[in-house]
Design an enzyme around this catalytic site. Structure first.
Site, PDB file in Angstrom:
ATOM      1  CB  VAL A 198      -0.943   0.011   1.219  1.00 34.11           C
ATOM      2  CG1 VAL A 198      -1.709   1.333   1.293  1.00 34.11           C
ATOM      3  CG2 VAL A 198      -1.913  -1.156   1.151  1.00 34.11           C
TER       4      VAL A 198
ATOM      5  CG  ASP B 210       9.170  -0.431   6.083  1.00 38.88           C
ATOM      6  OD1 ASP B 210       8.114  -0.626   5.461  1.00 38.88           O
ATOM      7  OD2 ASP B 210       9.668  -1.289   6.858  1.00 38.88           O
TER       8      ASP B 210
ATOM      9  NE  ARG C 154       9.322  -2.496   0.833  1.00 41.40           N
ATOM     10  CZ  ARG C 154       8.983  -2.794  -0.407  1.00 41.40           C
ATOM     11  NH1 ARG C 154       9.759  -3.576  -1.131  1.00 41.40           N
ATOM     12  NH2 ARG C 154       7.874  -2.340  -0.926  1.00 41.40           N
TER      13      ARG C 154
ATOM     14  CB  THR D 186      -4.748  -3.681  10.495  1.00 43.71           C
ATOM     15  OG1 THR D 186      -5.276  -3.595   9.155  1.00 43.71           O
ATOM     16  CG2 THR D 186      -4.371  -2.300  10.963  1.00 43.71           C
TER      17      THR D 186
ATOM     18  CB  THR E 280      -8.370  -2.480   6.842  1.00 41.70           C
ATOM     19  OG1 THR E 280      -8.134  -2.226   5.460  1.00 41.70           O
ATOM     20  CG2 THR E 280      -9.817  -2.911   7.045  1.00 41.70           C
TER      21      THR E 280
ATOM     22  CB  CYS F 269      -7.910  -7.353   1.978  1.00 42.18           C
ATOM     23  SG  CYS F 269      -6.687  -6.045   1.784  1.00 42.18           S
TER      24      CYS F 269
ATOM     25  NE  ARG G  29       1.073  -9.085   3.192  1.00 43.16           N
ATOM     26  CZ  ARG G  29       0.666  -7.812   3.151  1.00 43.16           C
ATOM     27  NH1 ARG G  29       0.687  -7.072   4.235  1.00 43.16           N
ATOM     28  NH2 ARG G  29       0.228  -7.303   2.013  1.00 43.16           N
TER      29      ARG G  29
END
Length: 418
Positions: free
Chosen positions: A13, A31, A36, A84, A119, A259, A330
């Site tokens: 995202v 981050d 990364r 989240t 979210t 999600c 994930r």
């Protein structure tokens, strides 16, 4: 005042969002993972959301990638895009969100705006995040600093519906801040924006988007189970029903990812907190969570019918990412299929050209195949990667008794499918 934007979290995202903002604003991407930051500074995005050229374009636009908190201290807009997840009890795990808020609190200044994209359940921004910001910064909400909420709508692996081409819901903690937040996103989102009347409305809108999809997929998954018992081809039924203009084109499958397989639990958590037991949402979740076990059992039944000895049988699973043409592993529910097949005593091999071998080993203790060359008693197509359409399945069969189970109805011929 010219905004200087800090993007907190540079995953699926945050990175595309940072790239989009960097074309018009000064942006710092933050981050906590040093690896990364190192990869991005080298032009590498392992999520494959951005090409090397796009990462280097952001750098050329003077965007900075960092894990040093002082580097975002002079920003006046902070956008939080951390994960989240849910815990082992399927309850919301707000740890990443709280830690991100603590970090921002350390550098928060008067008149700064903190926008959350992660979210959450309705109320989380103001009930969980704001108190953390106030405590760490010593500033007062809606007097010294302000908040907004603009839920992410990134679809990993989708090169058509990219961040600027998806309409964005926005909101703010005051009417004036809501306008500032909306104008900020409107400056980069070509698809337009929708200003929600409150942060809670925007939070609720996001969490029901994926809950709605989850319930619809659960419905067609249940249809697939019923039609399998009736000896009817589910795909043929859905194709026939789809000739009606208002029939919803959902397809059966494994429901994982960060999600759809997670967000409904955020809504049900809040519902139970206020005394309501959300029966439909949880029923859909239970059904979808058990589809991997159902698939494995169907595979074993087909093998038994063809006379296979299950103990020690060689099974190939094609795909381990949570969706097609995407490296994200994930919360992939393919692991449920694999573990259940292993419980039956089969030897399972996994091949996925999209997944990162080290990440799969770290997350699931599975050594991915480097190439396809073996012979198998059963082959399960679990993820509909484009590469799998060109595989000569017959060359992978141990003999004529070998079965092919196609979860995604990707292959022209198979012995079983959802």
């Amino acid at each position: 005042m010219q905004q200087k934007i800090a993007i907190i979290g540079l995953g699926y995202v945050g990175l595309p969002l940072a790239h989009a903002f960097s074309k018009k604003y000064e942006v710092v991407g933050f981050d906590i993972a040093q690896w990364r930051i190192d990869e991005l500074n080298s032009g590498i995005d392992r999520t494959q959301e951005l090409s090397e050229a796009q990462v280097k374009e952001a750098i050329a636009n003077k965007m900075k990638f960092t894990n040093v908190l002082d580097d975002i201290a002079d920003c006046n807009v902070y956008i939080v895009t951390v994960p989240t997840p849910i815990d082992k009890h399927k309850k919301p795990d707000l740890t990443p969100l709280i830690k991100a808020s603590e970090s921002i609190g350390k550098v928060l200044k008067k008149d700064d705006i903190v926008i959350y994209e992660s979210t959450v359940y309705p109320g989380a921004t103001e009930e969980v995040c704001v108190p953390v910001l106030e405590k760490v910064s010593g500033l007062k909400f809606n007097e010294d600093f302000y908040c907004g909420y603009s839920p992410e709508r990134i679809n990993p692996g989708d090169k058509e519906h990219t961040v600027t081409k998806i309409l964005k819901v926005t909101s703010g903690s005051t009417p004036e801040v809501a306008k500032i937040v909306d104008d900020l996103y409107a400056s980069i989102i070509t698809a337009g924006t929708h200003m929600a009347p409150s942060i809670k409305v925007a939070e609720a809108a996001k969490v029901i988007e994926n809950s709605q999809r989850d319930i619809n997929i659960a419905f067609v998954n249940e249809l697939a189970i019923i039609f399998n018992k009736l000896g009817i081809d589910t795909e043929a039924v859905l194709k026939a029903a789809g000739t009606k203009w208002n029939f919803l084109p959902f397809r059966p499958g494994l429901v994982g990812g960060h999600c759809i397989g997670v967000d409904p639990y955020y809504l049900t958590h809040k519902a139970q907190e206020v005394g309501h037991n959300p029966e439909i949402i949880l029923a859909g979740r239970r059904l979808n969570d058990n589809m991997g076990i159902y698939v494995a059992n169907q595979v074993v039944k087909l093998m038994i019918k063809k006379g296979h000895k299950i103990e020690g049988a060689n099974v190939l699973v094609l795909g381990i990412t949570f969706k097609e043409n995407c490296p994200d592993i994930r919360n992939s529910r393919v692991i449920d299929v694999i573990r259940e097949l292993e419980e039956f005593g089969t030897d399972v091999s996994v091949y996925d050209p999209w997944a990162d071998k080290e990440e799969v080993q770290r997350e699931y203790s599975i050594d991915l195949l480097g190439s396809l060359s073996g012979k198998y008693d059963a082959i399960v197509l679990a993820v509909a990667h484009d590469e799998f359409t060109s595989i000569e399945i017959d060359n992978l069969k141990a003999d004529d008794k070998a079965i092919v189970y196609d979860i995604k109805s990707k292959l022209k011929r198979s012995d079983g499918k959802l």
